[in-house]
Each structure stands twice: as structure tokens, then as C-alpha cells.
Write an enzyme that holds these catalytic residues in place. Structure first.
Site, PDB file in Angstrom:
ATOM      1  CD  GLN A  80     -13.257  50.767  23.377  1.00  0.00           C
ATOM      2  OE1 GLN A  80     -12.428  51.194  22.590  1.00  0.00           O
ATOM      3  NE2 GLN A  80     -13.070  50.749  24.682  1.00  0.00           N
TER       4      GLN A  80
ATOM      5  N   GLY B 154      -6.747  55.040  23.207  1.00  0.00           N
ATOM      6  CA  GLY B 154      -7.340  54.448  22.013  1.00  0.00           C
ATOM      7  C   GLY B 154      -8.811  54.187  22.234  1.00  0.00           C
TER       8      GLY B 154
ATOM      9  CG  HIS C 210      -6.582  47.308  23.516  1.00  0.00           C
ATOM     10  ND1 HIS C 210      -6.476  46.956  24.843  1.00  0.00           N
ATOM     11  CD2 HIS C 210      -7.783  47.934  23.389  1.00  0.00           C
ATOM     12  CE1 HIS C 210      -7.578  47.326  25.486  1.00  0.00           C
ATOM     13  NE2 HIS C 210      -8.388  47.920  24.631  1.00  0.00           N
ATOM     14  CD  GLU C 211      -8.307  50.803  20.953  1.00  0.00           C
ATOM     15  OE1 GLU C 211      -9.517  50.553  20.793  1.00  0.00           O
ATOM     16  OE2 GLU C 211      -7.815  51.094  22.055  1.00  0.00           O
TER      17      GLU C 211
ATOM     18  CG  HIS D 280     -12.047  47.194  21.403  1.00  0.00           C
ATOM     19  ND1 HIS D 280     -12.888  46.754  22.391  1.00  0.00           N
ATOM     20  CD2 HIS D 280     -11.079  47.912  22.036  1.00  0.00           C
ATOM     21  CE1 HIS D 280     -12.448  47.193  23.572  1.00  0.00           C
ATOM     22  NE2 HIS D 280     -11.342  47.886  23.386  1.00  0.00           N
TER      23      HIS D 280
ATOM     24  CB  CYS E 214     -10.017  48.370  27.961  1.00  0.00           C
ATOM     25  SG  CYS E 214     -11.290  48.501  26.703  1.00  0.00           S
ATOM     26  CG  LEU E 215     -11.088  54.585  27.488  1.00  0.00           C
ATOM     27  CD1 LEU E 215     -11.372  55.596  26.383  1.00  0.00           C
ATOM     28  CD2 LEU E 215     -10.794  55.291  28.806  1.00  0.00           C
TER      29      LEU E 215
HETATM   30 NI    NI Z   1     -10.179  48.849  24.782  1.00  0.00          NI
END
Ligand code: NI
Length: 160
Positions: A51, A46, A131-132, A135, A89-90
């Protein structure tokens, strides 16, 4: 294919609230394509627009590698149940943490044509959506992690 730079923990853009998307412009279409490319290239499940440094309420998710999902202006309408598991998480490279999330969510969002739709999700997909969406409101999973973050074993260092 265009990759965008993934912003990492500590970058101020990750802590801001993203803005509603009001129309599907060429710029937004390119952003969405780049977000999918960037997510797949990074082996993520995701990615949210902040991000990659863009404060727009756009999320891309693919928890299987074969089910690309685009959520524009997503709203979580209902949640139920609970799941506790490892999350990464990236924007927090090399780490994972244990986070408790709803096991089931109902979401309303817009698609690429800016049409509203509703969907329900469970387990990993429900976790990814929560999670997204976090963000988009300037929150990282590390705020919710139970106990210290764990290091991911560095078996994937073939790339420089
Ligand atoms: Ni993330």
C-alpha cells in the site's frame, strides 16, 4: 516521522504478490517505522507494505490505537467461524463494503528481530489480519465485498 504516499485502488502495485522478507535491514526498519506513522496519520487500523508501494511481506496493524502489531512474512495457519461486517481500506478512500471473514485466525509470523511467533486473534483483529494478508497477495477487499460499496459520510473533511 516519515509519511509515505498511500497507493490507491487501480495502482498496479496493489495487485502484485509481495516477496518474503529475508533479513531485518536498516531499510526494512525504516519502512516499518514509516508504515506505522502512515497508518496512524491516516487513522487506519492496518497497512500492508504494497500500500506504500513496497512489495515486501510486511504488515502493521493496530485495531485499538494502543496495540501496535507487526507481522513479517505472516501465514494464516487456521481459521474458524465467520463474521460479516463493514470493512474499509486506506487504499479505497471514502468507501466501505460488507465482507465475510473468519471470526478466528491463528497466524505465524516473524517479529522485528525476525523471530517466528504464533498468535491467535478474533473479531476485528482477525478481520484486519485477513485483510492485510490479502494485500500481500495482491487482493483488495472490494473483490470480496457483498453488494455495492457504500460512501463514508464525509464528516472528516477538516484536512485538505
Ligand atoms: Ni487495506
Amino acid at each position: 516521522m516519515a509519511l509515505r504516499k498511500i497507493r490507491e485502488i487501480g495502482d498496479p502495485v496493489l495487485y502484485k504478490t509481495s516477496k518474503e522478507v529475508t533479513s531485518m535491514t536498516l531499510r526494512n526498519k525504516m519502512l516499518i517505522e514509516d508504515m506505522f506513522d502512515t497508518m496512524y496519520e491516516a487513522d487506519g487500523v492496518g497497512l500492508a507494505a504494497p500500500q506504500v508501494g513496497v512489495l515486501k511481506r510486511i504488515v502493521v496493524i493496530d485495531v485499538t490505537g494502543e496495540n501496535p502489531l507487526l507481522l513479517i512474512n505472516p501465514m494464516i495457519l487456521e481459521t474458524s467461524g465467520e463474521q460479516t461486517g463493514s470493512e474499509g481500506c486506506l487504499s479505497v478512500p471514502g468507501k466501505t463494503g460488507v465482507v465475510t471473514r473468519p471470526n478466528h485466525v491463528k497466524v505465524r509470523a516473524q517479529n522485528k528481530e525476525m523471530e517466528w511467533f504464533e498468535m491467535e486473534a478474533e473479531e476485528l483483529l482477525a478481520r484486519a489480519i485477513c485483510h492485510e494478508v490479502d494485500h500481500l497477495d495482491g487482493h483488495l477487499y472490494v473483490e470480496k465485498a457483498e453488494g455495492p460499496l457504500q460512501d463514508v459520510p464525509d464528516e472528516e473533511e477538516e484536512e485538505e
